[in-house]
Design a protein around this motif. Structure first.
Motif, PDB file in Angstrom:
ATOM      1  N   GLN A 146       0.809  -1.224   0.000  1.00  0.00           N
ATOM      2  CA  GLN A 146       0.000   0.000   0.000  1.00  0.00           C
ATOM      3  C   GLN A 146       0.837   1.266   0.000  1.00  0.00           C
ATOM      4  O   GLN A 146       0.403   2.293  -0.532  1.00  0.00           O
ATOM      5  CB  GLN A 146      -0.945  -0.011   1.202  1.00  0.00           C
ATOM      6  CG  GLN A 146      -1.922  -1.177   1.201  1.00  0.00           C
ATOM      7  CD  GLN A 146      -2.969  -1.063   2.282  1.00  0.00           C
ATOM      8  OE1 GLN A 146      -3.235   0.027   2.798  1.00  0.00           O
ATOM      9  NE2 GLN A 146      -3.583  -2.176   2.641  1.00  0.00           N
ATOM     10  N   GLY A 147       1.996   1.232   0.630  1.00  0.00           N
ATOM     11  CA  GLY A 147       2.877   2.398   0.626  1.00  0.00           C
ATOM     12  C   GLY A 147       2.392   3.569   1.452  1.00  0.00           C
ATOM     13  O   GLY A 147       2.921   4.672   1.331  1.00  0.00           O
ATOM     14  N   THR A 148       1.399   3.365   2.317  1.00  0.00           N
ATOM     15  CA  THR A 148       0.894   4.470   3.132  1.00  0.00           C
ATOM     16  C   THR A 148       1.765   4.658   4.369  1.00  0.00           C
ATOM     17  O   THR A 148       2.287   3.690   4.934  1.00  0.00           O
ATOM     18  CB  THR A 148      -0.555   4.201   3.571  1.00  0.00           C
ATOM     19  OG1 THR A 148      -0.617   2.928   4.225  1.00  0.00           O
ATOM     20  CG2 THR A 148      -1.481   4.196   2.368  1.00  0.00           C
ATOM     21  N   PHE A 149       1.909   5.905   4.790  1.00  0.00           N
ATOM     22  CA  PHE A 149       2.701   6.222   5.971  1.00  0.00           C
ATOM     23  C   PHE A 149       2.204   7.550   6.540  1.00  0.00           C
ATOM     24  O   PHE A 149       1.995   8.497   5.783  1.00  0.00           O
ATOM     25  CB  PHE A 149       4.191   6.341   5.611  1.00  0.00           C
ATOM     26  CG  PHE A 149       5.092   6.274   6.810  1.00  0.00           C
ATOM     27  CD1 PHE A 149       5.666   5.084   7.188  1.00  0.00           C
ATOM     28  CD2 PHE A 149       5.347   7.400   7.578  1.00  0.00           C
ATOM     29  CE1 PHE A 149       6.494   5.014   8.295  1.00  0.00           C
ATOM     30  CE2 PHE A 149       6.156   7.345   8.686  1.00  0.00           C
ATOM     31  CZ  PHE A 149       6.743   6.133   9.041  1.00  0.00           C
ATOM     32  N   GLU A 520      -2.580  -9.704  -6.358  1.00  0.00           N
ATOM     33  CA  GLU A 520      -2.431  -9.320  -7.765  1.00  0.00           C
ATOM     34  C   GLU A 520      -3.695  -8.720  -8.374  1.00  0.00           C
ATOM     35  O   GLU A 520      -3.607  -7.977  -9.354  1.00  0.00           O
ATOM     36  CB  GLU A 520      -2.007 -10.547  -8.580  1.00  0.00           C
ATOM     37  CG  GLU A 520      -0.614 -11.051  -8.256  1.00  0.00           C
ATOM     38  CD  GLU A 520      -0.207 -12.197  -9.153  1.00  0.00           C
ATOM     39  OE1 GLU A 520      -1.060 -12.672  -9.948  1.00  0.00           O
ATOM     40  OE2 GLU A 520       0.959 -12.628  -9.065  1.00  0.00           O
ATOM     41  N   HIS A 521      -4.874  -9.030  -7.818  1.00  0.00           N
ATOM     42  CA  HIS A 521      -6.118  -8.699  -8.520  1.00  0.00           C
ATOM     43  C   HIS A 521      -7.125  -7.911  -7.691  1.00  0.00           C
ATOM     44  O   HIS A 521      -8.331  -7.941  -7.986  1.00  0.00           O
ATOM     45  CB  HIS A 521      -6.789  -9.989  -9.017  1.00  0.00           C
ATOM     46  CG  HIS A 521      -5.932 -10.771  -9.964  1.00  0.00           C
ATOM     47  ND1 HIS A 521      -5.438 -10.256 -11.139  1.00  0.00           N
ATOM     48  CD2 HIS A 521      -5.460 -12.042  -9.887  1.00  0.00           C
ATOM     49  CE1 HIS A 521      -4.707 -11.171 -11.761  1.00  0.00           C
ATOM     50  NE2 HIS A 521      -4.696 -12.262 -11.008  1.00  0.00           N
ATOM     51  N   THR A 522      -6.659  -7.230  -6.644  1.00  0.00           N
ATOM     52  CA  THR A 522      -7.559  -6.357  -5.880  1.00  0.00           C
ATOM     53  C   THR A 522      -6.861  -5.029  -5.631  1.00  0.00           C
ATOM     54  O   THR A 522      -5.626  -4.957  -5.642  1.00  0.00           O
ATOM     55  CB  THR A 522      -7.952  -6.990  -4.527  1.00  0.00           C
ATOM     56  OG1 THR A 522      -6.781  -7.099  -3.703  1.00  0.00           O
ATOM     57  CG2 THR A 522      -8.576  -8.367  -4.723  1.00  0.00           C
ATOM     58  N   PRO A 523      -7.612  -3.956  -5.390  1.00  0.00           N
ATOM     59  CA  PRO A 523      -6.992  -2.662  -5.083  1.00  0.00           C
ATOM     60  C   PRO A 523      -6.094  -2.772  -3.852  1.00  0.00           C
ATOM     61  O   PRO A 523      -6.436  -3.478  -2.893  1.00  0.00           O
ATOM     62  CB  PRO A 523      -8.193  -1.744  -4.811  1.00  0.00           C
ATOM     63  CG  PRO A 523      -9.344  -2.392  -5.498  1.00  0.00           C
ATOM     64  CD  PRO A 523      -9.098  -3.871  -5.420  1.00  0.00           C
ATOM     65  N   PRO A 524      -4.952  -2.094  -3.839  1.00  0.00           N
ATOM     66  CA  PRO A 524      -4.014  -2.225  -2.712  1.00  0.00           C
ATOM     67  C   PRO A 524      -4.610  -1.875  -1.356  1.00  0.00           C
ATOM     68  O   PRO A 524      -4.194  -2.431  -0.336  1.00  0.00           O
ATOM     69  CB  PRO A 524      -2.889  -1.246  -3.083  1.00  0.00           C
ATOM     70  CG  PRO A 524      -2.944  -1.164  -4.571  1.00  0.00           C
ATOM     71  CD  PRO A 524      -4.399  -1.263  -4.925  1.00  0.00           C
ATOM     72  N   ASP A 525      -5.578  -0.951  -1.331  1.00  0.00           N
ATOM     73  CA  ASP A 525      -6.160  -0.552  -0.046  1.00  0.00           C
ATOM     74  C   ASP A 525      -7.520  -1.189   0.187  1.00  0.00           C
ATOM     75  O   ASP A 525      -8.329  -0.687   0.980  1.00  0.00           O
ATOM     76  CB  ASP A 525      -6.277   0.967   0.037  1.00  0.00           C
ATOM     77  CG  ASP A 525      -7.167   1.540  -1.063  1.00  0.00           C
ATOM     78  OD1 ASP A 525      -7.457   0.811  -2.056  1.00  0.00           O
ATOM     79  OD2 ASP A 525      -7.591   2.709  -0.946  1.00  0.00           O
ATOM     80  N   ALA A 526      -7.804  -2.314  -0.479  1.00  0.00           N
ATOM     81  CA  ALA A 526      -9.093  -2.986  -0.331  1.00  0.00           C
ATOM     82  C   ALA A 526      -9.293  -3.459   1.113  1.00  0.00           C
ATOM     83  O   ALA A 526      -8.350  -3.836   1.802  1.00  0.00           O
ATOM     84  CB  ALA A 526      -9.180  -4.168  -1.288  1.00  0.00           C
ATOM     85  N   VAL A 527     -10.565  -3.460   1.546  1.00  0.00           N
ATOM     86  CA  VAL A 527     -10.942  -3.891   2.887  1.00  0.00           C
ATOM     87  C   VAL A 527     -11.741  -5.189   2.776  1.00  0.00           C
ATOM     88  O   VAL A 527     -12.734  -5.252   2.040  1.00  0.00           O
ATOM     89  CB  VAL A 527     -11.761  -2.822   3.618  1.00  0.00           C
ATOM     90  CG1 VAL A 527     -12.196  -3.314   4.996  1.00  0.00           C
ATOM     91  CG2 VAL A 527     -10.958  -1.530   3.751  1.00  0.00           C
ATOM     92  N   PHE A 528     -11.320  -6.212   3.523  1.00  0.00           N
ATOM     93  CA  PHE A 528     -11.938  -7.529   3.450  1.00  0.00           C
ATOM     94  C   PHE A 528     -12.720  -7.839   4.719  1.00  0.00           C
ATOM     95  O   PHE A 528     -12.261  -7.554   5.829  1.00  0.00           O
ATOM     96  CB  PHE A 528     -10.874  -8.610   3.242  1.00  0.00           C
ATOM     97  CG  PHE A 528     -10.392  -8.735   1.822  1.00  0.00           C
ATOM     98  CD1 PHE A 528     -10.772  -9.806   1.039  1.00  0.00           C
ATOM     99  CD2 PHE A 528      -9.564  -7.759   1.276  1.00  0.00           C
ATOM    100  CE1 PHE A 528     -10.339  -9.921  -0.269  1.00  0.00           C
ATOM    101  CE2 PHE A 528      -9.117  -7.870  -0.026  1.00  0.00           C
ATOM    102  CZ  PHE A 528      -9.510  -8.952  -0.808  1.00  0.00           C
ATOM    103  N   LEU A 529     -13.865  -8.463   4.535  1.00  0.00           N
ATOM    104  CA  LEU A 529     -14.665  -8.980   5.643  1.00  0.00           C
ATOM    105  C   LEU A 529     -14.343 -10.460   5.804  1.00  0.00           C
ATOM    106  O   LEU A 529     -14.391 -11.227   4.844  1.00  0.00           O
ATOM    107  CB  LEU A 529     -16.158  -8.795   5.340  1.00  0.00           C
ATOM    108  CG  LEU A 529     -17.139  -9.259   6.423  1.00  0.00           C
ATOM    109  CD1 LEU A 529     -17.089  -8.312   7.612  1.00  0.00           C
ATOM    110  CD2 LEU A 529     -18.554  -9.349   5.857  1.00  0.00           C
ATOM    111  N   SER A 530     -14.017 -10.872   7.026  1.00  0.00           N
ATOM    112  CA  SER A 530     -13.657 -12.267   7.277  1.00  0.00           C
ATOM    113  C   SER A 530     -13.867 -12.574   8.745  1.00  0.00           C
ATOM    114  O   SER A 530     -14.206 -11.696   9.541  1.00  0.00           O
ATOM    115  CB  SER A 530     -12.199 -12.520   6.897  1.00  0.00           C
ATOM    116  OG  SER A 530     -11.341 -11.854   7.807  1.00  0.00           O
ATOM    117  N   ALA A 531     -13.654 -13.825   9.115  1.00  0.00           N
ATOM    118  CA  ALA A 531     -13.589 -14.194  10.524  1.00  0.00           C
ATOM    119  C   ALA A 531     -12.278 -13.685  11.105  1.00  0.00           C
ATOM    120  O   ALA A 531     -11.423 -13.150  10.387  1.00  0.00           O
ATOM    121  CB  ALA A 531     -13.707 -15.706  10.677  1.00  0.00           C
ATOM    122  N   ASP A 532     -12.090 -13.874  12.397  1.00  0.00           N
ATOM    123  CA  ASP A 532     -10.922 -13.266  13.048  1.00  0.00           C
ATOM    124  C   ASP A 532      -9.789 -14.263  13.277  1.00  0.00           C
ATOM    125  O   ASP A 532      -8.975 -14.082  14.180  1.00  0.00           O
ATOM    126  CB  ASP A 532     -11.327 -12.619  14.374  1.00  0.00           C
ATOM    127  CG  ASP A 532     -11.667 -13.637  15.459  1.00  0.00           C
ATOM    128  OD1 ASP A 532     -12.413 -14.586  15.152  1.00  0.00           O
ATOM    129  OD2 ASP A 532     -11.180 -13.495  16.594  1.00  0.00           O
TER     130      ASP A 532
END
Length: 640
Positions: A146-149, A520-532
């Motif tokens: 993501q390269g965010t800082f 490879e195939h999602t936006p770098p800052d994508a947010v995913f819903l999942s279990a923990d």
């Protein structure tokens, strides 16, 4: 790969150049050790000023190299005065090489087996790294992808990452330059191991008078343990499997057996291998303490200054090491100020240490540490640390063993006046860590306790060494010495042996495939819903945000995750509310695997009917939810 090799070589050259100028009178091992440390400090810190302005990118790494070159040249001009520091260290002995090579090889081999070891199509970890490794991989991957800082928590986007992350920034640099995730972790770890073990030797030589004392201190420190092995020996004659179960028991060991209130973990297994921040922090801490002790011995203000500069960089390398350093330094200043015949000059000496320390550390503490620790309510009064079952001092006798018992005769019957004064700094750290807890998980205070234990190893080793040479020469004193070494180290050695052989799967083949697809195939800052589940591939392997990650991690870092966790449950189980909640919480993708199936009652037809499935492999499914995720899937090769 070559770009990463060139990058680290530039920093090593600049660090070694600076060290050669500052320590030109010292033997080569001192210059190499200090030079590699300077290089590692540069790898951690040099990109940071540019990253605040431009994010974490390859041009920022180039800017970091330029800054390191400027620091190396400036340090040479302003600190060395063309003469270097006073020559204080003698010629490196075979013991130096023995400690450095043994620690680096043993711990390095454990890391080699524990960090994403490929076995067939499965990646393995070890008992000690199974819980912590995904956290570090997540920070590394999110930095690189993501390269965010400054960064957010990879498993709780929107929350400021106050956890010391600079050692992972080094690995992210290598990842950004084309190294694999495995080697991005291993190579810096091995460099830090060499620096840490060399630093321990040189620090020990500052306090101990002979090679036997240094060797004993190394055993006490690196193979620490107490009486926990006794619980495995009980009944072992009738049932040998109980003893040999040490090497297969995932939950317990002779130095970490909660059922019997054994909590004094082996430094190798539970600090140096899994705790990357501790590994880097101690490498720096040993240098700062060594430099500070040299400054006190010589009254060389340039050495006070260098100790303060290096110490000021510690908070975001390892906060516990920084806190321990401050406590020790304050006590040393006060104790030796009282008896100093040159109080005015002595005060100025220490000012040369304190000013750069404060100037560099306070912005870090204010920006990262205070919001998480103080404002988050971490700090609390808790006398007795984690001991809830045993009387004091029995808890410490059975946890730290003979080393704890010998503290008292060493202090009052064997240690010299100077050693007792220096040990007062360690006592202050022990009292603080025994009474005040600095994080939600009280066991984490052990990182502060170990600052006390560094000096305890010196104190006890000095006492045993002195006593050994007072005994008549012969077989009996050698037998006694062997007995003491075994008593000091048996529990720790067995725990290390366990980590040498015990490995477990951490990422399956489908998880790796999912991680690679997501990367490879999602936006770098994508947010995913999942279990923990702590070892989801979303953040560790793909570098994407997990909306709510492992609850145990979030709790231990003081993050209130309960409201989001309830929203996650509703989104998985209430299809009518899902579209509104997903939009409200910024969900781009839904990740479904066996972990989600076990935890939630998922309405699968709803997802199949309303959202495109962009990935499927052996029970793992990924659905695109947001408009941008769907558009990305439609336009990127490998999507829909």
């Amino acid at each position: 790969m070559m770009a990463g090799i060139g990058y680290v070589c530039v920093f090593l050259f600049l660090g070694l150049f600076l060290s050669h100028q500052l320590f030109r009178g010292e033997p080569m091992p001192v210059r190499v050790w200090a030079g590699v440390l300077f290089a590692l400090l540069g790898l951690m810190w040099a990109p940071v000023p540019f990253a605040f302005a431009y994010g974490f990118t390859i041009p920022v790494l180039i800017g970091g190299m330029a800054l390191m070159a400027g620091v190396s040249l400036g340090g040479t001009l302003f600190l060395s005065r063309r003469t270097g520091f006073s020559k204080l260290e003698g010629k490196a002995t075979p013991l130096f090489y023995s400690i450095v090579i043994t620690v680096t090889l043993v711990v390095g081999y454990i890391l080699f087996r524990h960090v994403l070891l490929p076995r067939g199509d499965v990646l393995y970890s070890g008992r000690s790294t199974w819980g912590d490794l995904p956290v570090h991989l997540s920070i590394i991957s999110v930095f690189a992808e993501q390269g965010t800082f400054p960064p957010d928590y990879p498993v709780f986007p929107g929350a400021h990452l106050g956890y010391p992350f600079l050692v992972n920034l080094v690995s992210a640099s290598f990842r950004l330059l084309g190294w694999s995730l495995r080697w991005s972790v291993l190579i810096p770890s091995w460099l830090f191991l060499g620096v840490l073990s060399g630093g321990f030797y040189f620090l020990a030589r500052r306090f101990l008078r002979d090679a036997l004392g240094v060797a004993l201190a190394a055993v006490l420190f690196f193979v620490n343990g107490g009486l926990g092995v006794v619980y495995y020996l009980e009944g072992a004659w009738e049932n040998p499997g109980k003893f040999f179960g040490i090497f297969s028991d995932f939950a317990n060991s002779p130095t970490n057996y909660i059922e019997h209130n054994i909590r004094w973990s082996t430094i190798v297994c539970d600090m140096l291998v899994p705790q990357r921040t501790t590994l880097a922090g101690w490498a720096v801490l040993f240098f700062v303490l060594w430099m500070l002790k040299r400054a006190m011995d010589t009254h060389d203000r340039r050495q006070y200054l260098l100790a303060g500069l290096a110490g000021g960089l510690l908070p975001m390398v390892h906060t516990h090491s920084f806190l321990g350093l401050v406590v020790v330094a304050v006590v040393w200043f006060l104790v030796f100020f009282v008896t100093s015949p040159r109080k005015g000059a002595y005060f100025v000496d220490w000012l040369m240490f304190a000013l750069p320390l404060a100037a560099l550390s306070l912005p870090q503490v204010w920006y990262w540490t205070v919001p998480q620790s103080v404002e988050g309510g971490f700090v609390r009064w808790q006398p007795g640390w984690v001991n809830q079952a045993d009387i004091w001092p029995w808890f410490w006798i059975k946890n730290a063993g003979l080393a704890f018992i010998l503290i008292f005769p060493a202090l009052f019957g064997g240690a010299g006046r100077q050693m007792r004064k220096f040990y007062l700094g360690a006592v202050a750290v022990f009292v603080l860590s025994e009474t005040v807890v600095f994080q939600p998980w009280d066991w984490d205070n052990i990182k502060l306790h170990f600052v006390w234990y560094i000096f305890t190893a010196f104190l006890v080793a000095d006492y045993v060494s002195r006593g050994y040479y007072k005994l008549p020469a012969g077989l009996s004193r050698k037998v006694l010495l062997v007995f003491l070494v075994v008593a000091f180290s048996l529990s720790g050695a067995l725990s290390i042996g366990r980590d040498l052989v015990l490995i477990v799967p951490i990422f399956s083949t489908p998880q790796q495939e999912a991680g690679e697809f997501i990367r490879e195939h999602t936006p770098p800052d994508a947010v995913f819903l999942s279990a923990d589940h702590h070892a989801h591939p979303i953040s560790p392997l793909a570098g994407r945000f997990t909306y709510v990650g492992f609850h145990g991690l979030l709790w231990s870092h003081g993050i209130d995750f309960h409201e989001r966790a309830e929203a996650v449950r509703l989104m998985f189980e209430d299809s009518e509310k899902f579209p509104e909640l997903a939009d409200e919480h910024g969900i781009d993708y839904v990740y479904i695997s066996d972990d989600e199936r076990r935890k939630f009652e998922i309405d699968f037809p709803f997802f199949f009917e309303n959202y495109p499935m962009v990935f499927e492999a052996r029970g793992i499914m990924v659905f695109a939810i947001s408009e941008r995720a769907i558009a990305w899937a439609e336009n990127v090769e490998g999507g829909l």
